[in-house]
Every structure is written in C-alpha cells, then in structure tokens.
Design an enzyme around this catalytic site. Structure first.
Site, PDB file in Angstrom:
ATOM      1  N   ASP A 106      50.134 -13.524 -41.924  1.00  0.00           N
ATOM      2  CA  ASP A 106      50.742 -14.709 -41.635  1.00  0.00           C
ATOM      3  C   ASP A 106      52.324 -14.515 -41.580  1.00  0.00           C
ATOM      4  O   ASP A 106      52.818 -14.234 -40.643  1.00  0.00           O
ATOM      5  CB  ASP A 106      50.319 -15.889 -42.731  1.00  0.00           C
ATOM      6  CG  ASP A 106      50.487 -17.196 -42.323  1.00  0.00           C
ATOM      7  OD1 ASP A 106      50.685 -17.604 -41.163  1.00  0.00           O
ATOM      8  OD2 ASP A 106      50.761 -17.985 -43.169  1.00  0.00           O
ATOM      9  N   GLY A 108      53.787 -12.494 -43.330  1.00  0.00           N
ATOM     10  CA  GLY A 108      54.032 -11.164 -43.449  1.00  0.00           C
ATOM     11  C   GLY A 108      54.730 -10.864 -45.196  1.00  0.00           C
ATOM     12  O   GLY A 108      54.787  -9.602 -45.202  1.00  0.00           O
ATOM     13  N   THR A 110      53.098 -10.785 -48.065  1.00  0.00           N
ATOM     14  CA  THR A 110      52.278  -9.937 -48.632  1.00  0.00           C
ATOM     15  C   THR A 110      52.266  -8.448 -48.244  1.00  0.00           C
ATOM     16  O   THR A 110      52.568  -7.696 -48.954  1.00  0.00           O
ATOM     17  CB  THR A 110      50.768 -10.429 -48.438  1.00  0.00           C
ATOM     18  OG1 THR A 110      50.749 -11.937 -48.606  1.00  0.00           O
ATOM     19  CG2 THR A 110      49.702  -9.740 -49.441  1.00  0.00           C
TER      20      THR A 110
HETATM   21  P1  IMP Z   1      51.139 -13.938 -45.599  1.00  0.00           P
HETATM   22  O1  IMP Z   1      51.934 -13.214 -46.893  1.00  0.00           O
HETATM   23  O2  IMP Z   1      51.838 -14.970 -45.356  1.00  0.00           O
HETATM   24  O3  IMP Z   1      51.323 -13.000 -44.551  1.00  0.00           O
HETATM   25  O4  IMP Z   1      49.835 -14.588 -45.900  1.00  0.00           O
HETATM   26  C1  IMP Z   1      48.872 -13.745 -46.332  1.00  0.00           C
HETATM   27  C2  IMP Z   1      47.699 -14.188 -47.031  1.00  0.00           C
HETATM   28  O5  IMP Z   1      47.528 -15.820 -46.968  1.00  0.00           O
HETATM   29  C3  IMP Z   1      46.420 -13.762 -46.208  1.00  0.00           C
HETATM   30  O6  IMP Z   1      45.864 -12.574 -46.899  1.00  0.00           O
HETATM   31  C4  IMP Z   1      45.503 -14.918 -46.564  1.00  0.00           C
HETATM   32  O7  IMP Z   1      44.873 -14.562 -47.775  1.00  0.00           O
HETATM   33  C5  IMP Z   1      46.148 -16.000 -46.483  1.00  0.00           C
HETATM   34  N1  IMP Z   1      46.400 -16.829 -45.333  1.00  0.00           N
HETATM   35  C6  IMP Z   1      47.086 -16.989 -44.351  1.00  0.00           C
HETATM   36  N2  IMP Z   1      46.776 -17.802 -43.281  1.00  0.00           N
HETATM   37  C7  IMP Z   1      45.580 -18.186 -43.635  1.00  0.00           C
HETATM   38  C8  IMP Z   1      44.468 -18.908 -43.095  1.00  0.00           C
HETATM   39  O8  IMP Z   1      44.791 -19.559 -41.799  1.00  0.00           O
HETATM   40  N3  IMP Z   1      43.514 -19.104 -43.483  1.00  0.00           N
HETATM   41  C9  IMP Z   1      42.976 -18.558 -44.556  1.00  0.00           C
HETATM   42  N4  IMP Z   1      43.989 -17.870 -45.567  1.00  0.00           N
HETATM   43  C10 IMP Z   1      45.427 -17.445 -44.922  1.00  0.00           C
END
Ligand code: IMP
Ligand code: MG
Length: 179
Positions: A106, A108, A110
C-alpha cells in the site's frame, strides 16, 4: 458469494479465484526463471501473506527455504516515535538471496522497514513479491520486483487480507462497496 458483510461494512466480489491463480502462477514463473541456479529464502510477512505464500510456494521449483515473520509496531519514546520490530527471524541470512512475500503493498512503509532490516542482516540480495499492489498509494522508491495484480486505491478483503481481523479465510478477493 457476491457480497460479504463484516461489522456493517459491505464488500463486493472483486477478484475471482481463477484470476488470483493466474496471477500467482505468473509470479512463480518469473521467480523460477530468475533464480534458476540459485538457492532462495522466502520470507513471508504474516498474517496477511499466509495464503498467497502457500499457493506461490507450491508453484516454485527451486531449492528454497521458507520462513515467516511478523512486524510488531509499538510506541517508543517521544523522540523515537513509532517503532517497528521484526519478530520470528531465526535464520542466519548472511549472504543469502531473499524474497519477501507480501499480501499487499500500500504506502510501502512496511516494506521499507523490512528491507532495511534485511540489508542490516547482510543478505546477498532482497527482492519483493506481492500479490497486490496499489501504485496510487505507494510512496517509496524501493522497486517492487514481482507484482501479481495492480489495483486502484480500494480497501480489499479476503485471500489472507483482513478487515479488523476478519475475512482472511475467503478464497477470493472482495472490495469495500461504496454507496
Ligand atoms: P503499507 O505498509 O502501507 O504498504 O501497508 C501494508 C499492510 O497494510 C499490508 O501488509 C496489509 O496488512 C495492510 N493493508 C493495506 N491495504 C490493505 C487493504 O486494502 N486491505 C487489507 N489490508 C490492507
Ligand atoms: Mg501484511
């Protein structure tokens, strides 16, 4: 099932099992091709990636290890702010070729933290395989090496992905329905 309701939120059918399966196969084929003569360590990020990881690894024909990690976030001191710690990593990754397995990328955040941690462990290389990717939400520079399906900035559920802890068991992917 065309619709599912979780805590008053309605989700509609979005990506079929067949489409998921094709995307998983495409990712597996690329990895098999790229890592022909190399040993790989797959590191799946729990909880969301459990289903993708299982299906992906069944299609991988390389000599490989599989390991599972979890990102734990907690509040640090006022100066350190939010801290992300990686739990579950027991292997010595020095000199190894690693592929991170994610359910979705999403913003990034994480991913960035994870790759920093891997680099600090002295890996030979670190690539990223994700089932879903939201390019409109992505804010980082790290390249995402293997993407199953690009999706717009929608909230999705199922096939490992949850809404407030529920829905991970669904075998296809749903998206939040807008009224
Ligand atoms: P990031 O760190 O923003 O890239 O988000 C990573 C984590 O957010 C993912 O591994 C998911 O666990 C959670 N996440 C992001 N988008 C979604 C979604 O649309 N549905 C469910 N979980 C999400
Ligand atoms: Mg996740």
């Amino acid at each position: 099932m065309q619709e599912v309701t979780i805590h008053n939120a309605v989700f509609e059918s979005y990506i079929s099992e067949n489409e998921i399966n094709n995307a998983v196969s495409a990712v597996a084929n690329k990895i098999n091709e790229q890592y022909k003569e190399q040993d790989v360590v797959f590191i799946a990020v729990l909880n969301g990636s459990f289903m993708f990881c299982a299906d992906l690894l069944k299609k991988i024909n390389l000599k490989c290890e599989v390991s599972f990690v979890k990102m734990k976030s907690y509040e640090g001191t006022e100066t350190t702010g939010k801290i992300n710690e990686l739990i579950g990593l027991s292997e010595d990754l020095r000199g190894k070729a690693v592929i991170l397995v994610e359910d979705i990328v999403d913003t990034g955040n994480t991913l960035e933290r994870l790759s920093e941690i891997l680099i600090s462990k002295g890996v030979k290389s670190a690539q990223i395989a994700t089932l879903l990717y939201k390019p409109e939400a992505y804010k980082k520079k790290i390249p995402i090496d293997y993407v199953g399906i690009e999706i717009p900035n929608e909230f999705v559920l199922g096939y490992g992905l949850d809404y407030d802890g529920l829905g991970r068991n669904l075998s296809k992917i749903y998206k939040l329905k807008h009224h």
